[in-house]
Design a protein around this motif. Sequence first.
Motif: not given
Length: 536
Positions: A364-366, A379-382, A413-414
Amino acid sequence: MDRAVTAAPWDWDAHARAAGARSDGTFNAATMRLPEQRAVIWRRADGTATAYSAAQLRRRAGEMAAVLAELGVGRGDRVAGLIGRRPASFCAALATWWLGAVYVPLFTGFGGDGLRVRLADSGPKVVFTDAASRDGLGAVREGLPAFEVIVVGGPAGDGDLALDAVLARPRTAPAIVDTGLHDPSTIMYTSGTTGRPKGCLIPHAAIVSLLPYVRHCLAVGPGDVLFSGADAGWSFGLFTTGLAPMSQGVSRVMYEGPFSTPGWWACVREQGATHVAAAPTAFRQLATGGAELVPAEFTAATSAGEPLDEPTVRWFQEHAGVVVHDSYGLSELGMVTGNLREPPYPPVAPGSMGVALPGFEVALLDERGNPVSGEATGRVAVRDNGFFLSRGYWGRQAEWDARVVDGWFRTEDLARRDEQGRFWYVGRADDMIVTAGYNVGPNEVETALLDHPLVVDAACVGEADPVKGQVVAAHVVLGAPAPDDLLAELRRWVGERIGWHAAPRRVHVRPQLPRTASGKVQRHLLRAGDAGAVGR
């Protein structure tokens, strides 16, 4: 808690070899293994059902490949499929891959610009369609580059080819073209909740990318029968609940015709399907049919495509003894989180989209793009593991590259992460509502609203307010006439469950919510405004 959540170890290369990839990296998805007996069970709209074996599907795919080759289709050419819920949709894909060409699935619910844009962008040489979709295809054909039309399961129109007539003369299947595991096999267009749909380039490795989901979230294997309500015009129908589980020996039930609660349950019972996979909207509709329709054969369920609300999870637990396992993914990535079906993963928490699937690392990113740790929202990161479901956007690679930063694919997406590492969907980044200094995720409010006995469907957006900047506006579909104090009632309901900062200050009553063909709410249409809102 680590700043990124990594699931159990997963040897991607070993699973690729098990799927049939050679040591030199060659693999053609047309060679995938399929269930020997009942690979696809086609339940027609008239109630009759036919099962097709692997040999039958492969023979028909080879014949279709021969026809395509005669029409000049070769490596890299595009072949589109505008086919309803029938086995021919799988055969068309296999036939296209057979030749090293690229398949373009098209949802039969598309019409007008939705169909025209995708055909113009992909430029197919040939389009497979059926009689029900032929007129819609003809209506958009003017002005597009020329393509041949092959009609499956019916007579052809002027200038078209009828597949049955063409195959009256036996044909020998051509040799299967050698392709690379990561060579493009499919252009899958996004549903287009906003803006022009993007064509995701899906490689031949698609079934490998989805194996963690098949093994650990669906948890199906040889001999299982899976009923999926998803159309093969979308990745969830063609790959996720289609060819990927079929490659593991799972029989796939295709239900033709419009949604019907009695029809779906009757099909599950008749075909002995133990597992149902569908969008949350379908599960909510199934619940409205009552517990008396639920067949004893139904013992497992998995949802995806939109957030699954807690009231629906509770209904199936209480009335069917089945826990619906929600999951999260994108056409770009495949399925990356889910409620998994075995320890040591945490038990299902209704409303959660689960934990990172084996082989995936999720962070998850700020707002500045930095990973956040512990219980947090971001924010979702993969992380790119080399086996994303897609490897780029057709003709728009710069847009894909802009989303991959330091090896991480940043979604729109959050999500919130809890103390057990579960993820909870909050909403799209551009859907976040900022009201009086508070960040309000629409999904949390929607879940609370769906628990109200009056509310059948709900979606929330932010609307401009001169004092608070934005206020929460609820768009609801009601199951009974609205009371005079509807706004006060829904404000109290949400305020007591989430907090008064999140309670809606405006309510719009609608006959239905605008959704994409895959079931996602089109919030941009809701934000455009609506007469008749109740607010203060």
